[in-house]
Write an enzyme that holds these catalytic residues in place. Structure first.
Site, short mmCIF file in Angstrom:
data_model
loop_
_atom_site.label_atom_id
_atom_site.label_comp_id
_atom_site.label_asym_id
_atom_site.label_seq_id
_atom_site.Cartn_x
_atom_site.Cartn_y
_atom_site.Cartn_z
N HIS A 153 0.84 -1.20 0.00
CA HIS A 153 0.00 0.00 0.00
C HIS A 153 0.88 1.26 0.00
O HIS A 153 0.62 2.21 -0.73
CB HIS A 153 -0.90 0.02 1.25
CG HIS A 153 -2.21 -0.69 1.08
ND1 HIS A 153 -2.28 -2.03 0.78
CD2 HIS A 153 -3.50 -0.25 1.18
CE1 HIS A 153 -3.55 -2.39 0.70
NE2 HIS A 153 -4.31 -1.33 0.93
N HIS A 209 0.77 -3.89 8.90
CA HIS A 209 2.21 -3.73 8.68
C HIS A 209 2.90 -3.15 9.90
O HIS A 209 2.28 -2.45 10.70
CB HIS A 209 2.47 -2.80 7.48
CG HIS A 209 2.17 -3.41 6.16
ND1 HIS A 209 2.99 -4.34 5.57
CD2 HIS A 209 1.13 -3.24 5.30
CE1 HIS A 209 2.47 -4.71 4.41
NE2 HIS A 209 1.34 -4.05 4.23
#
Length: 268
Positions: A153, A209
């Site tokens: 992302h 993450h």
């Protein structure tokens, strides 16, 4: 000579498009490759025991904005400036950046195999660990749970919105001498980067993450888009930073051709 030049340009464009299709196919194939199975030590298990929640920015939403926003900006710029050949060069630059970023991100994910912060509950949905530490969850979720580093992302967001920032700065001469001192131009440069940063940071808020993944993905995405942008456009402090190299080359060739014709006319 004009027909020959047109054919050459068409061949080059065809090869450029073909190369991007090639990158897209590699990217899709890499998505299904099993990543490195990194050993998790008992004393670090707490790093991967965060709860599983939905992404604040879903993959579908991400792909929509990183493709649509640059294309809209390029199209609107074309309406106002009408620079010859700029649309195709801008699209080539931004798609090359996305292609490189996607492939490199996926390769690193597969090689590193770092578990995501929510990996434990991907591996053991009921929270019960067996003696062999053999995962009992969905195999697809488990495979994806081993692809934390770097953040896709983050890299894709900075690749796309980073291009928008550079493209607008070039068109508006934000960093050349005739564009300095105008704060709204600097704001338009920083706005896309702020959007990319927001998307990147959200990946730590939804526990998909670690912060290192986000930082590395962001840096990598922006560096790749900067390299791809400079492959098609002059430096941002140049007086002709708003023109793609292809346009400048055609201008020089046309000028040289005109000069040659004038010289020949003197001898005929």
């Amino acid at each position: 000579m004009t027909i020959a030049r047109s054919r050459t340009t068409s061949r080059i464009m065809f090869m450029e498009v073909l190369f991007r299709v090639f990158l897209a196919i590699i990217n899709i194939e890499l998505e299904h490759v099993e990543p490195f199975n990194r050993k998790i030590h008992e004393n670090e298990l707490w790093l991967y025991k965060n709860p599983r929640v939905d992404s604040y920015v879903s993959p579908t939403a991400l792909w929509a904005v990183i493709i649509i926003v640059p294309l809209v900006v390029i199209a609107l710029t074309l309406l106002f400036q009408r620079e010859e050949g700029d649309f195709s060069q801008a699209v080539l630059s931004f798609t090359l950046s996305l292609g490189f970023t996607g492939v490199l991100t996926n390769i690193l994910k597969i090689i590193v195999g770092r578990p995501r912060p929510d990996y434990f509950y991907r591996c053991f949905p009921d929270g019960q660990v067996n003696f062999e530490f053999e995962c009992t969850g969905d195999p697809v979720a488990i495979r994806d749970g081993k692809k934390s580093f770097p953040s896709g992302h983050s890299s894709l967001a900075f690749s796309s919105f980073g291009f928008v920032a550079l493209y607008l700065a070039g068109k508006l001469h934000t960093f050349s001498w005739n564009g300095k001192g105008q704060s709204w131009k600097l704001f338009l440069f920083l706005l896309p980067l702020g959007t990319a940063l927001t998307i990147a940071v959200s990946r730590t808020c939804d526990y998909h993450h670690h912060w290192q993944d986000v930082m590395m993905g962001s840096i990598m995405g922006f560096l790749l888009t900067f390299l791809c942008y400079r492959h098609y456009y002059p430096p941002l402090d140049s007086l002709v930073c708003h023109k793609p190299y292809a346009s400048l080359i055609n201008h020089v060739e046309s000028k040289e051709l005109k000069t040659t014709r004038i010289e020949l006319s003197k001898w005929t």
